[in-house]
Scaffold this motif. Structure first.
Motif, PDB file in Angstrom:
ATOM      1  N   LEU A 141      40.454  57.042  55.756  1.00 45.95           N
ATOM      2  CA  LEU A 141      40.608  57.769  57.012  1.00 45.95           C
ATOM      3  C   LEU A 141      41.361  59.074  56.760  1.00 45.95           C
ATOM      4  CD1 LEU A 141      41.603  54.859  59.424  1.00 45.95           C
ATOM      5  CD2 LEU A 141      39.415  56.067  59.339  1.00 45.95           C
ATOM      6  N   THR A 170      51.398  52.496  59.693  1.00 42.37           N
ATOM      7  CA  THR A 170      50.051  52.763  60.189  1.00 42.37           C
ATOM      8  C   THR A 170      49.915  52.170  61.589  1.00 42.37           C
ATOM      9  OG1 THR A 170      49.188  52.576  57.932  1.00 42.37           O
ATOM     10  CG2 THR A 170      47.591  52.519  59.717  1.00 42.37           C
ATOM     11  N   VAL A 176      47.001  51.760  64.641  1.00 43.07           N
ATOM     12  CA  VAL A 176      45.577  51.940  64.958  1.00 43.07           C
ATOM     13  C   VAL A 176      45.297  51.450  66.377  1.00 43.07           C
ATOM     14  CG1 VAL A 176      44.794  51.851  62.578  1.00 43.07           C
ATOM     15  CG2 VAL A 176      44.998  49.725  63.881  1.00 43.07           C
ATOM     16  N   ALA A 182      42.755  48.724  59.873  1.00 46.06           N
ATOM     17  CA  ALA A 182      42.858  49.689  58.774  1.00 46.06           C
ATOM     18  C   ALA A 182      43.914  49.177  57.807  1.00 46.06           C
ATOM     19  CB  ALA A 182      43.221  51.069  59.297  1.00 46.06           C
ATOM     20  N   LYS A 186      42.733  53.105  54.680  1.00 42.76           N
ATOM     21  CA  LYS A 186      41.285  52.892  54.695  1.00 42.76           C
ATOM     22  C   LYS A 186      40.875  52.102  55.939  1.00 42.76           C
ATOM     23  CE  LYS A 186      39.683  53.101  49.887  1.00 42.76           C
ATOM     24  NZ  LYS A 186      38.936  52.361  48.842  1.00 42.76           N
ATOM     25  N   LEU A 187      39.774  52.514  56.534  1.00 40.35           N
ATOM     26  CA  LEU A 187      39.187  51.758  57.631  1.00 40.35           C
ATOM     27  C   LEU A 187      38.629  50.452  57.068  1.00 40.35           C
ATOM     28  CD1 LEU A 187      38.293  51.732  60.642  1.00 40.35           C
ATOM     29  CD2 LEU A 187      36.130  52.768  59.860  1.00 40.35           C
ATOM     30  N   TRP A 188      38.994  49.343  57.699  1.00 39.29           N
ATOM     31  CA  TRP A 188      38.538  48.036  57.219  1.00 39.29           C
ATOM     32  C   TRP A 188      37.012  47.930  57.377  1.00 39.29           C
ATOM     33  CZ3 TRP A 188      41.258  45.113  54.242  1.00 39.29           C
ATOM     34  CH2 TRP A 188      40.881  43.783  54.003  1.00 39.29           C
ATOM     35  N   THR A 191      46.137  56.656  67.080  1.00 39.68           N
ATOM     36  CA  THR A 191      45.965  56.199  65.702  1.00 39.68           C
ATOM     37  C   THR A 191      46.642  57.184  64.760  1.00 39.68           C
ATOM     38  OG1 THR A 191      43.876  55.116  66.270  1.00 39.68           O
ATOM     39  CG2 THR A 191      44.273  55.568  63.942  1.00 39.68           C
TER      40      THR A 191
END
Length: 233
Positions: A122, A154, A156, A168, A208-210, A223
Motif C-alpha cells: 500500500l 497501522t 485500516v 493489512a 501490504k494489503l492482505w 487508513t
C-alpha cells in the motif's frame, strides 16, 4: 729717603706676590672640585648600570609571561574550535535522531483499494509529517537511516462484507510482522495494530494489503501508516 721709582717697584712686586698666591688658591679650588665631581659621576653610572640590569630582568620576565599568555590563548582557541566541532557533531547526531512520519492512503475523495489475489504494498500518498525524510510517499516504504528501535502503527478502515475482509499487514525486509484484520458481514470496519522493531541502517518497513481483502480511505483519513524512532542503538 726712597725715590718714587723705588716705591713703584716695591708696589709692583707686592702685586705679583698677591696675584701668584691668588692663582694658586684658585687652582687648588678647581682641583678640589674635580676630585669632588668624579666620585658623584661614578655613583650615577653605577646606579644606571644597576637600573639597566634590573630593566633587562623585568623585560625577560615580561616576555616569558607574554609567551605563556600566548600559549594559553592558542590552547583556548583550539579548545573553542574542538568544542564547536563537538557541538556540530552532536547537533548532526540529534538531527539524525529526529525521525517521524505519518501518512494516509489518499488526501481527498473516497477510495477503496483491493481486493487483489496476492499481497500488495500500500502506498500512503498523503503525508502528514515526514521528519528526516525516511518515508517515501511514492513507494510506501520506510527506510531506516540509523540503527535503533522504531515503533510503527497501522490503522485500516473498510466496509463489512460476507466474503471480503478488511486487513493489512506490517512487513520488515520481506518478512511478516503483524496484521490489522477484521471480517464482519455489514457496517464499517476499523482495526489497528503496531509493533516496535530494532532496525539496522537500510532496513525497510512497509504495509501490504492482505490477499483478497480491501481497505477504504476518505478525506477524513481513516487508513494510515505511521512510525518514529524511539532511540538509537
Amino acid at each position: 729717603m726712597r725715590t718714587p721709582g723705588a716705591v713703584l717697584l716695591l708696589l709692583w712686586s707686592g702685586l705679583l706676590v698677591v696675584a701668584a698666591e691668588s692663582g694658586g688658591l684658585q687652582h687648588e679650588d678647581a682641583a678640589s672640585t674635580q676630585q669632588t665631581c668624579k666620585p658623584d659621576i661614578y655613583s650615577v653610572l653605577t646606579e644606571m648600570s644597576t637600573l639597566i640590569a634590573e630593566q633587562r630582568v623585568e623585560l625577560r620576565h615580561t616576555k616569558t609571561q607574554l609567551e605563556a599568555m600566548e600559549t594559553r590563548m592558542r590552547a583556548s582557541e583550539k579548545t573553542a574550535e574542538d568544542q564547536k566541532a563537538l557541538i556540530k557533531e552532536l547537533q548532526e547526531k540529534e538531527e539524525k535522531r529526529k525521525i517521524s512520519f505519518s501518512a494516509s492512503l489518499v488526501g481527498s475523495g473516497d477510495v477503496t483499494t483491493g481486493p487483489f489475489n496476492t499481497a500488495t504494498t500500500l502506498v500512503f500518498k498523503h503525508v502528514f509529517t515526514n521528519t528526516g525524510s525516511a518515508y517515501n510517499p511514492n513507494t510506501g516504504i520506510f527506510t531506516a537511516p540509523v540503527r535503533g528501535v522504531y515503533h510503527f502503527t497501522t490503522h485500516v478502515f473498510g466496509d463489512g462484507h460476507q466474503s471480503r475482509p478488511t486487513g493489512a499487514s506490517l512487513n520488515k525486509n520481506g518478512e511478516h510482522v503483524d496484521i490489522a484484520y477484521s471480517a464482519v458481514n455489514s457496517h464499517h470496519v476499523a482495526v489497528s495494530n503496531g509493533a516496535s522493531l530494532l532496525l539496522e541502517v537500510g532496513d525497510v518497513v512497509y504495509v501490504k494489503l492482505w490477499p483478497n481483502a480491501w481497505v477504504r480511505d476518505t478525506a477524513s483519513h481513516h487508513t494510515t501508516f505511521s512510525g518514529h524512532l524511539l532511540f538509537t542503538m
